[in-house]
Design a protein around this motif. Structure first.
Motif, PDB file in Angstrom:
ATOM      1  N   VAL A  68       4.427 122.455 -15.930  1.00 18.49           N
ATOM      2  CA  VAL A  68       3.348 123.364 -16.303  1.00 18.49           C
ATOM      3  C   VAL A  68       3.027 124.320 -15.208  1.00 18.49           C
ATOM      4  O   VAL A  68       2.980 125.456 -15.167  1.00 18.49           O
ATOM      5  CB  VAL A  68       1.887 122.723 -16.480  1.00 18.49           C
ATOM      6  CG1 VAL A  68       0.857 123.484 -16.373  1.00 18.49           C
ATOM      7  CG2 VAL A  68       1.887 121.880 -17.733  1.00 18.49           C
ATOM      8  N   VAL A  69       3.027 123.621 -13.742  1.00 21.97           N
ATOM      9  CA  VAL A  69       2.897 124.609 -12.697  1.00 21.97           C
ATOM     10  C   VAL A  69       4.209 125.560 -12.511  1.00 21.97           C
ATOM     11  O   VAL A  69       4.063 126.450 -12.137  1.00 21.97           O
ATOM     12  CB  VAL A  69       2.696 123.787 -11.268  1.00 21.97           C
ATOM     13  CG1 VAL A  69       2.981 124.606 -10.116  1.00 21.97           C
ATOM     14  CG2 VAL A  69       1.396 123.015 -11.599  1.00 21.97           C
ATOM     15  N   ARG A  70       5.258 125.039 -12.808  1.00 24.73           N
ATOM     16  CA  ARG A  70       6.374 125.636 -12.533  1.00 24.73           C
ATOM     17  C   ARG A  70       6.719 126.985 -13.359  1.00 24.73           C
ATOM     18  O   ARG A  70       7.017 128.114 -13.140  1.00 24.73           O
ATOM     19  CB  ARG A  70       7.842 124.842 -12.378  1.00 24.73           C
ATOM     20  CG  ARG A  70       7.916 123.987 -11.266  1.00 24.73           C
ATOM     21  CD  ARG A  70       9.246 123.194 -11.501  1.00 24.73           C
ATOM     22  NE  ARG A  70       9.242 122.210 -10.598  1.00 24.73           N
ATOM     23  CZ  ARG A  70       9.564 122.167  -9.402  1.00 24.73           C
ATOM     24  NH1 ARG A  70       9.575 123.207  -8.559  1.00 24.73           N
ATOM     25  NH2 ARG A  70       9.635 121.038  -8.427  1.00 24.73           N
ATOM     26  N   VAL A 115      -2.032 121.526 -25.050  1.00 22.03           N
ATOM     27  CA  VAL A 115      -2.043 122.630 -23.981  1.00 22.03           C
ATOM     28  C   VAL A 115      -2.508 121.768 -22.674  1.00 22.03           C
ATOM     29  O   VAL A 115      -3.705 121.108 -22.712  1.00 22.03           O
ATOM     30  CB  VAL A 115      -3.071 123.839 -24.222  1.00 22.03           C
ATOM     31  CG1 VAL A 115      -3.067 124.539 -23.125  1.00 22.03           C
ATOM     32  CG2 VAL A 115      -2.492 124.592 -25.324  1.00 22.03           C
ATOM     33  N   VAL A 116      -1.753 121.715 -21.752  1.00 23.10           N
ATOM     34  CA  VAL A 116      -2.015 120.876 -20.605  1.00 23.10           C
ATOM     35  C   VAL A 116      -2.441 122.060 -19.430  1.00 23.10           C
ATOM     36  O   VAL A 116      -1.981 123.008 -19.319  1.00 23.10           O
ATOM     37  CB  VAL A 116      -0.876 120.051 -20.105  1.00 23.10           C
ATOM     38  CG1 VAL A 116      -1.168 119.575 -18.585  1.00 23.10           C
ATOM     39  CG2 VAL A 116      -0.439 118.973 -21.167  1.00 23.10           C
ATOM     40  N   VAL A 117      -3.403 121.787 -18.909  1.00 24.22           N
ATOM     41  CA  VAL A 117      -4.135 122.731 -17.686  1.00 24.22           C
ATOM     42  C   VAL A 117      -3.905 121.974 -16.453  1.00 24.22           C
ATOM     43  O   VAL A 117      -4.402 120.538 -16.563  1.00 24.22           O
ATOM     44  CB  VAL A 117      -5.556 122.920 -18.103  1.00 24.22           C
ATOM     45  CG1 VAL A 117      -6.055 123.710 -16.869  1.00 24.22           C
ATOM     46  CG2 VAL A 117      -5.674 123.612 -19.490  1.00 24.22           C
ATOM     47  N   VAL A 118      -3.500 122.515 -15.494  1.00 23.96           N
ATOM     48  CA  VAL A 118      -3.433 121.750 -14.087  1.00 23.96           C
ATOM     49  C   VAL A 118      -3.971 122.647 -13.090  1.00 23.96           C
ATOM     50  O   VAL A 118      -4.048 123.973 -13.054  1.00 23.96           O
ATOM     51  CB  VAL A 118      -1.960 121.672 -13.590  1.00 23.96           C
ATOM     52  CG1 VAL A 118      -1.649 120.978 -12.261  1.00 23.96           C
ATOM     53  CG2 VAL A 118      -1.127 120.926 -14.696  1.00 23.96           C
ATOM     54  N   ALA A 119      -4.961 121.897 -12.525  1.00 21.97           N
ATOM     55  CA  ALA A 119      -5.636 122.806 -11.373  1.00 21.97           C
ATOM     56  C   ALA A 119      -5.094 122.249  -9.912  1.00 21.97           C
ATOM     57  O   ALA A 119      -4.730 121.143  -9.923  1.00 21.97           O
ATOM     58  CB  ALA A 119      -7.082 122.363 -11.211  1.00 21.97           C
ATOM     59  N   ALA A 120      -4.733 123.194  -9.322  1.00 24.83           N
ATOM     60  CA  ALA A 120      -3.758 123.081  -8.125  1.00 24.83           C
ATOM     61  C   ALA A 120      -4.180 123.911  -6.688  1.00 24.83           C
ATOM     62  O   ALA A 120      -4.770 125.058  -7.101  1.00 24.83           O
ATOM     63  CB  ALA A 120      -2.614 123.019  -8.391  1.00 24.83           C
ATOM     64  N   GLU A 121      -3.925 123.739  -5.639  1.00 29.30           N
ATOM     65  CA  GLU A 121      -4.320 124.509  -4.527  1.00 29.30           C
ATOM     66  C   GLU A 121      -2.769 124.824  -3.870  1.00 29.30           C
ATOM     67  O   GLU A 121      -1.966 123.948  -3.810  1.00 29.30           O
ATOM     68  CB  GLU A 121      -4.856 123.874  -3.478  1.00 29.30           C
ATOM     69  CG  GLU A 121      -4.968 124.846  -2.078  1.00 29.30           C
ATOM     70  CD  GLU A 121      -5.796 123.981  -1.257  1.00 29.30           C
ATOM     71  OE1 GLU A 121      -5.656 124.481   0.213  1.00 29.30           O
ATOM     72  OE2 GLU A 121      -6.288 122.751  -1.399  1.00 29.30           O
ATOM     73  N   VAL A 122      -2.393 126.207  -3.866  1.00 30.97           N
ATOM     74  CA  VAL A 122      -1.182 126.592  -3.243  1.00 30.97           C
ATOM     75  C   VAL A 122      -1.124 127.187  -1.872  1.00 30.97           C
ATOM     76  O   VAL A 122      -2.174 128.088  -1.716  1.00 30.97           O
ATOM     77  CB  VAL A 122      -0.484 127.670  -4.346  1.00 30.97           C
ATOM     78  CG1 VAL A 122       0.929 128.089  -3.716  1.00 30.97           C
ATOM     79  CG2 VAL A 122      -0.162 126.904  -5.754  1.00 30.97           C
ATOM     80  N   PHE A 150       1.759 124.925 -23.252  1.00 32.94           N
ATOM     81  CA  PHE A 150       1.969 123.993 -24.368  1.00 32.94           C
ATOM     82  C   PHE A 150       2.842 123.039 -24.089  1.00 32.94           C
ATOM     83  O   PHE A 150       4.040 123.285 -23.714  1.00 32.94           O
ATOM     84  CB  PHE A 150       2.127 124.988 -25.464  1.00 32.94           C
ATOM     85  CG  PHE A 150       2.092 123.856 -26.810  1.00 32.94           C
ATOM     86  CD1 PHE A 150       0.803 123.825 -27.534  1.00 32.94           C
ATOM     87  CD2 PHE A 150       3.444 123.466 -27.334  1.00 32.94           C
ATOM     88  CE1 PHE A 150       0.927 123.132 -28.567  1.00 32.94           C
ATOM     89  CE2 PHE A 150       3.189 122.721 -28.492  1.00 32.94           C
ATOM     90  CZ  PHE A 150       2.052 122.358 -29.153  1.00 32.94           C
ATOM     91  N   VAL A 151       2.459 121.699 -24.163  1.00 30.49           N
ATOM     92  CA  VAL A 151       3.392 120.626 -23.929  1.00 30.49           C
ATOM     93  C   VAL A 151       3.453 119.639 -24.975  1.00 30.49           C
ATOM     94  O   VAL A 151       2.561 119.018 -25.347  1.00 30.49           O
ATOM     95  CB  VAL A 151       3.395 119.989 -22.543  1.00 30.49           C
ATOM     96  CG1 VAL A 151       4.161 118.585 -22.459  1.00 30.49           C
ATOM     97  CG2 VAL A 151       3.173 120.812 -21.416  1.00 30.49           C
ATOM     98  N   VAL A 152       4.448 119.437 -25.524  1.00 29.71           N
ATOM     99  CA  VAL A 152       4.806 118.574 -26.909  1.00 29.71           C
ATOM    100  C   VAL A 152       3.688 119.117 -28.045  1.00 29.71           C
ATOM    101  O   VAL A 152       3.830 119.785 -28.972  1.00 29.71           O
ATOM    102  CB  VAL A 152       4.866 117.382 -26.525  1.00 29.71           C
ATOM    103  CG1 VAL A 152       5.093 116.239 -27.699  1.00 29.71           C
ATOM    104  CG2 VAL A 152       5.857 117.011 -25.426  1.00 29.71           C
TER     105      VAL A 152
END
Length: 86
Positions: A34-36, A64-71, A59-61
């Motif tokens: 999801v992040v990539r 909808v997958v949501v990822v919270a991240a710090e970059v 959208f995964v399989v």
């Protein structure tokens, strides 16, 4: 980065993210995918590592997958992930 090019990061998980990801039955591979390659929503919020917080969606399989991240630079700290409700 040209559109469609996968983002390359060194992924770092927090204790919270590992617990929530397992609880929500989202795999580490799904989170990284999801992040990539997912859509990115930029924020102006800074995280504890000096980077900007972002949301990624894909959208995964069958969800909808949501990822919270710090970059920050080449590091990506996963904060949490979840599947969107219908």
């Amino acid at each position: 980065m040209p559109e469609g090019t996968p983002r390359t990061y060194v992924f770092r998980s927090t204790r919270h993210s590992m617990l929530r990801t397992a609880e929500r039955q989202i795999s580490e591979d799904e989170v990284e995918g999801v992040v990539r390659t997912g859509a990115v929503i930029h924020t102006n919020d800074r995280g504890p590592h000096g980077g900007l917080k972002r949301l990624y969606k894909k959208f995964v399989v069958d969800r909808v997958v949501v990822v919270a991240a710090e970059v920050h630079k080449n590091d990506c700290w996963i904060i949490t992930s979840y599947a969107e409700e219908d």
